[in-house]
Design an enzyme around this catalytic site. Structure first.
Site, PDB file in Angstrom:
ATOM      1  N   GLU A  84       2.144  -0.210  -4.749  1.00  0.00           N
ATOM      2  CA  GLU A  84       1.226   0.807  -5.261  1.00  0.00           C
ATOM      3  C   GLU A  84       2.047   2.078  -5.494  1.00  0.00           C
ATOM      4  O   GLU A  84       2.485   2.712  -4.540  1.00  0.00           O
ATOM      5  CB  GLU A  84       0.103   1.051  -4.251  1.00  0.00           C
ATOM      6  CG  GLU A  84      -1.000   1.903  -4.819  1.00  0.00           C
ATOM      7  CD  GLU A  84      -1.989   2.398  -3.766  1.00  0.00           C
ATOM      8  OE1 GLU A  84      -3.086   2.805  -4.159  1.00  0.00           O
ATOM      9  OE2 GLU A  84      -1.662   2.402  -2.562  1.00  0.00           O
ATOM     10  N   ASP A 131       0.820  -1.206   0.000  1.00  0.00           N
ATOM     11  CA  ASP A 131       0.000   0.000   0.000  1.00  0.00           C
ATOM     12  C   ASP A 131       0.858   1.263   0.000  1.00  0.00           C
ATOM     13  O   ASP A 131       1.771   1.395   0.836  1.00  0.00           O
ATOM     14  CB  ASP A 131      -0.872  -0.046   1.267  1.00  0.00           C
ATOM     15  CG  ASP A 131      -1.965   0.999   1.270  1.00  0.00           C
ATOM     16  OD1 ASP A 131      -2.867   0.895   0.430  1.00  0.00           O
ATOM     17  OD2 ASP A 131      -1.910   1.907   2.120  1.00  0.00           O
TER      18      ASP A 131
END
Ligand code: NOJ
Ligand code: CA
Length: 577
Positions: free
Chosen positions: A279, A225
């Site tokens: 990400e 993330d």
């Protein structure tokens, strides 16, 4: 032909072996280059115990469904203990399963069952920030001399003024003043998601140890993330007005980012045969090889945001010509560095539904356009990611007002944009309806019974899309021409033709306003992918199609004669040239 009409019985014989046809590149490729990954948002996937919330036993029950689709790896969005301010992207215990989702025994059972079906599982590593309920933060905020103080980023300023003008990526200040000590902490997302201080070696040690804990349980890797944001620029200077328009580029420009990823690779990842996908929020396409070039020993793949920007500017949805989409893929199709690998995705838990966004979800076109988009997704260069329900052609959710949204981002954005910056509320609401993350988060539509078969509870945690009576997995299973079966056929074709995985990429008609035609080529194997990305039918001519033989289409039709063919709206075909 598969998924549409039947072209030839031989096509139905596709097996899992790559050796069936085409050219096999020399040397052993890492498994994740040939993988197809299916993302599960556990909260919305399948509720096994009737509390209205999806859970791990629910996922276990549906593993055969996922395996039968033809994917081999599952990415679970966060399953860890969390107060769920951001549905698990705010973790309060990295080694515990969220009680709503089940227990560690449920997780172990899920892993064992997945493995027995030949499915790998990767987890979501959310370590740019924790929850404010994490014991580290609780101790950090309690006292300035706490050994945990330096786990987070604190600044002292007069009267609790923000230390600089940095905004949270969702709006409002990125600093929250904390009454316990009168200092402010940094949060690039919601105030309940304080950012970790990666410059503190103890924080990095904690993260590496969490990673080992899950890898030792047999997980096949991590989706990371907002990993681009872990290193902060040390000056903490104010952003310029220009930078404030897209602060994520400043947040991803920390000087130690690559050093920390290399350290993570050396200390942890290099000791396991696993995959990583970061990400890459705030990263420009040209910088992607800095993460993915294998010689740099950082990450295997990243999610680049170019595709997300095709129809979006800030919070605003914008018109987009097909050429813009083609340019994204053409750039991705040029090898960016000697050994760098892409991801391909359209849908995920942060994006609206691809069929509503890039296709047309109104009834005459929904199925054809979902299949055309699937054709594109599964034949571009890189490892494809499918998001739950995409294989059914699930659509955006109807919303009437801002109160219909559940997403934590919505009230924060509303306050910042509409209330403070004076953005027109109607324009903002229209964009939210089209682009809001909740479009992807409604429960999975399993069948036509109440609540789409997602739960037996009276009320699921979030609204079911009312179109579930028509769009659902059971209906797809029964229909040989369904979107699901077309995905299945495309995935079988990928396994049969390595050119679709390892082949070069060439756009054969970059300027056409509605046709997307490209070639993937590996040795003597050359495949042509042709799509009409519009609601209109027309005659199309391309010399490339002259001697091509059809492998799959989403329509019943005749193929090309002398390179000339009629294309139905949203028609898609793959040829062997
Ligand atoms: C990206 C995740 O995909 C998104 O859902 C989340 O809200 C933010 N990172 C913050 O963790
Ligand atoms: Ca449940």
């Amino acid at each position: 032909m598969l998924g549409g009409a039947v072209a030839g019985a031989g096509m139905l014989m596709i097996g899992r072996s790559h050796a069936a046809s085409g050219v096999r590149p020399a040397g052993r490729q890492p498994w994740w280059k040939e993988a197809v990954i299916y993302e599960i948002y556990p909260r919305s996937f399948r509720d096994s115990n009737g509390d209205g919330i999806g859970d791990l036993p629910g996922i276990l029950e549906k593993l055969p469904y996922i395996r039968d689709l033809g994917v081999d790896t599952i990415w679970l969005a966060p399953i860890f203990q969390s107060p769920n301010r951001d549905n698990g992207y705010d973790i309060s215990d990295y080694r515990a399963i969220m009680p709503e989702f089940g227990t560690m025994d449920d997780f172990d059972r899920l892993m064992a069952k997945a493995s027995s079906l030949g499915l790998r599982i990767i987890l979501d590593l959310v370590v740019n920030h924790t929850s404010d309920q994490h014991p580290w933060f609780q101790k950090s905020r309690a006292a300035k001399d706490s050994p945990y103080r330096d786990y987070y980023i604190w600044r002292d300023t007069p009267q609790g003024h923000p230390p600089n003008n940095w905004p949270s990526v969702w709006g409002g200040s990125a600093w929250a003043s904390d009454p316990a000590t009168g200092s402010s902490y940094l949060h690039l997302f919601s105030p309940q998601q304080p950012d970790l201080n990666w410059d503190n070696p103890a924080v990095r040690e904690e993260v590496f140890s969490i990673m080992k804990f899950w890898l030792d349980k047999g997980v096949a890797g991590f989706r990371m993330d907002v990993i681009t944001m872990i290193s902060k620029i040390p000056s903490f200077r104010d952003m310029t007005p220009e930078e404030l328009k897209a602060p994520e580029y400043v947040y991803a420009a920390g000087p130690h980012l690559h050093a920390y990823l290399r350290e993570m690779n050396d200390r942890v990842l290099s000791h396991y045969d696993v995959m990583t996908v970061g990400e890459a929020y705030g990263m420009r396409a040209r910088d992607i090889p800095l993460f993915t070039d294998s010689a740099r020993r950082e990450l295997d793949m990243v999610f680049a945001f170019d595709i997300v920007h095709v129809d979006r500017q800030g919070w605003r949805k914008i018109d987009w010509p097909l050429s813009k989409l083609k340019q994204v893929y053409a750039a991705a199709g040029k090898p960016r560095s000697p050994d760098s690998w892409n991801t391909v995705f359209l849908d995920n838990h942060d994006q609206p539904r691809a069929v509503s966004r890039f296709g047309n979800d109104s009834p005459p076109f929904r199925e054809a356009s979902a299949k055309a988009i699937a054709t594109m997704l599964l034949t571009q260069c890189g490892t494809p990611f499918i998001y739950q329900g995409e294989e059914l052609g699930m659509t955006n959710l109807p919303f009437s007002g801002v109160e219909d949204f559940d997403d934590v981002q919505v009230p924060i954005q509303w306050e910042a944009r509409v209330k403070r910056q004076g953005v027109d509320p109607d324009a903002f609401l229209e964009s939210l309806k089209d682009m809001g993350r909740d479009n992807a988060r409604s429960p999975m539509q399993w069948d036509a019974t109440r609540n789409a078969g997602f739960t037996t509870a009276n009320r699921p945690w979030f609204r079911v899309n009312p179109n579930y009576t028509e769009i659902n997995a059971q209906a797809c299973m029964q229909d040989p021409n369904s979107v699901y079966h077309y995905f299945q056929a495309l995935l079988a074709l990928r396994r049969k033709y390595p050119a679709l995985i390892h082949g070069t990429y060439q756009d054969l008609d970059p300027d056409h306003h509605a046709v997307f035609l490209y070639a993937r080529e590996l040795g003597r194997s050359r495949l042509l992918i042709l799509m009409n990305m519009s609601d209109r039918g027309f005659t199309y001519e391309s010399s490339s199609l002259t001697r091509a033989s059809l492998l799959i289409s989403n329509m019943q039709h005749r193929g090309a004669t002398q390179g000339v063919t009629w294309l139905e709206p949203w028609e898609a075909r793959i040829y062997r040239a």
